[in-house]
Design an enzyme around this catalytic site. Structure first.
Site, PDB file in Angstrom:
ATOM      1  CD  GLN A 262       0.946  -9.810   5.668  1.00 34.84           C
ATOM      2  OE1 GLN A 262      -0.218  -9.414   5.697  1.00 34.84           O
ATOM      3  NE2 GLN A 262       1.632  -9.947   4.561  1.00 34.84           N
TER       4      GLN A 262
ATOM      5  CG  HIS B 236       1.564  -4.695   9.328  1.00 35.28           C
ATOM      6  ND1 HIS B 236       1.358  -6.027   9.017  1.00 35.28           N
ATOM      7  CD2 HIS B 236       1.475  -4.019   8.159  1.00 35.28           C
ATOM      8  CE1 HIS B 236       1.164  -6.141   7.709  1.00 35.28           C
ATOM      9  NE2 HIS B 236       1.225  -4.941   7.178  1.00 35.28           N
TER      10      HIS B 236
ATOM     11  NE  ARG C 237      -3.415  -8.454   4.300  1.00 32.07           N
ATOM     12  CZ  ARG C 237      -2.602  -7.424   4.177  1.00 32.07           C
ATOM     13  NH1 ARG C 237      -2.916  -6.433   3.346  1.00 32.07           N
ATOM     14  NH2 ARG C 237      -1.477  -7.339   4.889  1.00 32.07           N
TER      15      ARG C 237
ATOM     16  CD  GLN D  27      -3.261   0.162   2.025  1.00 31.91           C
ATOM     17  OE1 GLN D  27      -3.287  -0.999   2.370  1.00 31.91           O
ATOM     18  NE2 GLN D  27      -4.120   1.042   2.479  1.00 31.91           N
TER      19      GLN D  27
ATOM     20  CB  SER E  56       2.039  -5.134   3.773  1.00 32.37           C
ATOM     21  OG  SER E  56       0.837  -5.128   4.518  1.00 32.37           O
ATOM     22  CG  LEU E  57      -1.035  -4.848  -0.922  1.00 34.70           C
ATOM     23  CD1 LEU E  57      -1.420  -5.459  -2.256  1.00 34.70           C
ATOM     24  CD2 LEU E  57      -1.724  -3.512  -0.766  1.00 34.70           C
TER      25      LEU E  57
END
Length: 308
Positions: free
Chosen positions: A250, A201, A118, A9, A93-94
């Protein structure tokens, strides 16, 4: 030896992937499949905006994946590049989901749908305006860990991203982040509050974890011989059950990007290819080790210039 890495992101922009969309039928097909799978015109949001809508996490996450995967497929199908020769697949991440799909552990349709879930779960895990994120510059992760421990009775914040030497991102409630800023200022440690909608996170994402636990367990993970690096452990993932657990973990855990890159380098990787919008990961990798070769692939000319 090369690794493929996929951005997270923050790399989104209106019009990203437009040239690929206009020039390749396989990309048009992927955009249509994305729209059909999600029940919304994600392609219109990507190509035309408005930016506010693209920046909503529920749209950003599937959108960045769609562009990354579209470029990956053009490289494979139109330019006949053998990308399965990559030593590792990794994402931030993503971006780890983009890596999963590119490495053939998840279908395109499953990946784009789980990323919408998500994004929605992460966006709504904390009431708007309650949480935030802070980038800390020019410091070491050990120093920040010690500082958080020393102040644990004063405020609670977590390291969300260990991105590179000198770039660490922290998450927490805004009132705790404000206290952290004062402590950092007293120690002359540079920091910048990030324009994000939620504190990703960290433990404040626990509601999102529960949603994702249920959804990830339903997914049909495929068998693949390609090697993935986990954000959570910064090491290789070896089986489907471990993969599920790490994807769930995660959500609340630190993205160990610096350690992930170092692990790949220590295992023979000397060339990193970032596939997707922007060039954030390329910049981070160069900060981690300026001697490795990097390529950013987000245009046709980038593909033509790439030498594997």
């Amino acid at each position: 030896m090369f690794s493929l890495v996929f951005p997270g992101q923050g790399s989104q922009a209106i019009g990203m992937g437009k040239d690929f969309f206009e020039n390749y039928d396989l990309v048009k097909d992927l955009f249509k499949e994305a729209d059909d799978s999600l029940g919304v015109s994600l392609s219109k949001i990507i190509l035309e905006g408005p930016k506010d809508e693209l920046d909503l996490t529920i749209n950003t996450q599937p959108a960045i994946f769609l562009i990354s995967y579209s470029i990956f497929q053009v490289m494979k199908e139109e330019f006949n590049m053998d990308l399965d020769n990559a030593k590792y697949f990794a994402g931030h991440s993503l971006g780890e989901y983009s890596a999963l799909c590119a490495a053939k552990y998840l279908s395109f349709s499953d990946t784009i749908k789980i990323l919408k879930t998500r994004g929605n779960a992460m966006q709504n895990a904390v009431p708007k305006g309650e949480g935030g994120m802070l980038a800390v510059l020019g410091s070491k992760v050990e120093i920040i860990e010690d500082l958080l421990m020393e102040n644990k009775n004063n405020f609670i914040a977590q390291i969300a991203n260990d991105n590179s030497d000198g770039q660490i991102v922290l998450s927490g409630r805004n009132n705790d982040i404000d206290k952290l800023i004062k402590v950092l200022k007293s120690k002359n440690i540079k920091n910048i509050k990030l324009p994000v909608s939620a504190p990703f996170h960290c433990q404040l994402m626990s509601n999102a974890t529960e949603i994702m636990r249920n959804e990830i367990q339903k997914l049909n993970f495929l068998e693949s011989n390609n090697k993935l690096i986990s954000n959570v452990t910064a090491k290789e993932i070896f089986n489907k059950e471990e993969l599920k657990t790490l994807l769930i973990d995660q959500i609340e855990n630190r993205v160990r990007w610096r350690e992930s890159v170092n692990h790949m380098i220590n295992n023979g990787v000397n060339h990193f290819i970032e596939i997707g919008p922007g060039k954030v990961l390329t910049g981070l990798i160069k900060r981690i080790d300026k001697n490795v070769k990097t390529n950013t692939i987000n245009s046709e000319s980038d593909i033509k210039d790439l030498k594997l």
